[in-house]
Design an enzyme around this catalytic site. Structure first.
Site, PDB file in Angstrom:
ATOM      1  N   SER A 109      17.633  35.757  60.293  1.00 22.67           N
ATOM      2  CA  SER A 109      17.299  34.669  61.194  1.00 22.67           C
ATOM      3  C   SER A 109      18.499  33.751  61.412  1.00 22.67           C
ATOM      4  O   SER A 109      19.540  34.209  61.867  1.00 22.67           O
ATOM      5  CB  SER A 109      16.087  33.913  60.655  1.00 22.67           C
ATOM      6  OG  SER A 109      15.419  33.265  61.699  1.00 22.67           O
ATOM      7  N   ASP A 123      10.294  39.267  68.944  1.00 21.07           N
ATOM      8  CA  ASP A 123      10.524  38.374  67.807  1.00 21.07           C
ATOM      9  C   ASP A 123       9.570  37.187  67.880  1.00 21.07           C
ATOM     10  O   ASP A 123       9.588  36.403  68.837  1.00 21.07           O
ATOM     11  CB  ASP A 123      11.974  37.897  67.837  1.00 21.07           C
ATOM     12  CG  ASP A 123      12.330  37.037  66.646  1.00 21.07           C
ATOM     13  OD1 ASP A 123      11.962  35.856  66.652  1.00 21.07           O
ATOM     14  OD2 ASP A 123      12.960  37.551  65.709  1.00 21.07           O
ATOM     15  N   HIS A 138       9.466  39.064  62.401  1.00 20.26           N
ATOM     16  CA  HIS A 138      10.671  38.244  62.264  1.00 20.26           C
ATOM     17  C   HIS A 138      11.166  38.382  60.828  1.00 20.26           C
ATOM     18  O   HIS A 138      10.447  38.072  59.889  1.00 20.26           O
ATOM     19  CB  HIS A 138      10.350  36.776  62.558  1.00 20.26           C
ATOM     20  CG  HIS A 138      11.555  35.876  62.537  1.00 20.26           C
ATOM     21  ND1 HIS A 138      12.523  35.905  63.515  1.00 20.26           N
ATOM     22  CD2 HIS A 138      11.948  34.918  61.655  1.00 20.26           C
ATOM     23  CE1 HIS A 138      13.460  34.996  63.248  1.00 20.26           C
ATOM     24  NE2 HIS A 138      13.139  34.402  62.121  1.00 20.26           N
TER      25      HIS A 138
END
Length: 426
Positions: A198, A294, A361
């Site tokens: 991330s 995502d 994610h």
């Protein structure tokens, strides 16, 4: 503006997988970051206890001004390598969102993503950080490190705000942590991999060539970015929510001077915070793991409350099963943008790609998505095997999934059943 304000917060997101028989919580930082995978007291995907690794403060960094937002020392967790992995290093950059204004950065000072005073004393090493060959066959016995994230600009800022006493020192934190690891043996590494999830995935892209430059030509160096491919995409109102956020991050934290010159020489600094404008010029072999749908980007970039004042995206935002045909068509368009954006990157022989059609994610740090019996796969090859084949040059990996709903191996995330806004859950 509530969605934007939450970009600076650092909460934990409680999630449920699509399969009702498989419920678990996924600690993700608000903004864009993932926590530590399996938490204390939980079990890993194979039913055993995960490895818990102690926090180490980098006290020497303080004199160099390499400090968290509140001025406390940065930190990392290190589990030493063993056997054939003794001289190999995997350095993972923690995610956890960004702060794009004084208010959100001040808030972070009272969290683990802005101060080492609030960091867990131990975290679980799962997924790509696991020490078990049955959970992490290619990297289990390497020196595995997680560098904690406490600056709010993907380890790229340089500045100080006197009135709020905020230290924007992400670049110095990066340098201090790397110097510490080099002194502990990484300087003589045979093999090295820089990874991140991330906001940490974005950081691994930003720092990839810097990382490679640390080593001699005899060291095999590559980079992995998981869920770090954030697109400069239009939101449901036609605006560019994430560009606005990134502009705040770059300007407030003085990141422009630390962004890759290969990009800033031809584009504005905010554009150079977007991976789509960076990856094709990275010289070091890089692997992208990303969900084409995502969920963070859906919630906070494509359909944030600020771009959805009438709430028509409210249900779809947190549960893909509640999206109508028009909304799903919009999300398919986003997936197509992502496929197009990685085209130039994928042309490089040294690069690798695993772009699956999941609503997810961060898939490298959780055991069930990294390497388990039912992990997500493209053409029967999972993420861990794909990354390993690419890193060790066993096979070329340029895997792009067919569009949703073709992939039945996904561990899709649904948030709607836990309330309006998962970012508020801690």
């Amino acid at each position: 503006m509530r969605g934007l304000w939450f970009l600076g917060l650092v909460g934990l997101v409680l999630v449920r997988w699509a399969d009702a028989s498989r419920q678990l919580s996924n600690a993700t930082g608000v903004g864009v970051g993932v926590g530590v995978g399996v938490g204390a007291g939980e079990s890993d995907a194979n039913g055993g206890d995960p490895l818990m690794v102690e926090l180490t403060l980098i006290e020497s960094a303080v004199s160099k001004g390499a400090v968290c937002l509140d001025g406390t020392p940065p930190a990392y967790h290190l589990h030493p390598g063993f056997g054939s992995g003794t001289n190999n290093w995997l350095v993972d950059l923690e995610g956890g969102g960004w702060c794009n204004n004084i208010r959100s950065c001040v808030y972070r000072k009272t969290s683990r993503h802005g101060s080492s005073n609030y960091m867990e004393k131990q975290i679980a090493f799962t997924g790509i950080l696991s020490n078990k060959p049955e959970e992490n066959p290619d990297f289990y016995n390497w020196n595995r490190v997680r560098i904690r994230y406490c600056d709010g600009a993907s380890f790229s800022g340089e500045g100080y705000d006197k009135d709020s006493q905020l230290y924007f020192r992400g670049q110095r934190i990066w340098s201090a942590a790397i110097d510490e690891l080099m002194s502990k043996g990484m300087s003589s590494a045979n093999q090295a991999l820089l990874s991140g999830c991330s906001a940490g995935g974005l950081a691994s892209i930003l720092h990839c060539d810097e990382f490679q430059a640390l080593f001699s030509g005899s060291t095999k160096v590559k980079c992995l970015a998981d869920a770090g491919f954030f697109l400069d995409a239009a939101d449901v109102a036609g605006g560019h929510t994430l560009r606005s956020v990134y502009e705040g991050v770059v300007n407030l934290q003085g990141a422009a001077k630390n962004l890759p010159g290969s990009c800033t020489g031809r584009m504005d600094a905010t554009s150079c915070f977007f991976p789509q404008n960076l990856v094709a010029s990275i010289q070091t072999p890089t692997f992208l793991v990303n969900a084409a749908y995502d969920v963070w980007q859906i919630q906070e970039s494509l359909a944030p409350p600020s771009a959805d004042p009438d709430g028509s995206w409210k249900d779809c935002r947190y549960n893909y099963l509640k999206c109508n045909s028009t909304q799903m068509q919009f999300l398919q368009g986003f997936r197509n943008q992502m496929v197009t954006a990685v085209d130039g990157f994928s042309q490089s022989k040294g690069n690798g790609l695993f772009l699956n059609s999941c609503f997810s994610h961060c898939q490298s740090v959780k055991q069930d998505t990294w390497y388990a019996d039912d992990s997500p796969a493209i053409s029967n090859k999972g993420i861990a095997k794909s990354v390993g084949d690419w890193y060790f040059d066993r096979a070329e990996v340029k895997a792009i999934d067919c569009p949703y709903p073709c992939d039945k191996t996904c561990h899709n995330l649904q948030f709607g059943q836990f309330g309006e806004d998962p970012n508020s859950l801690d």
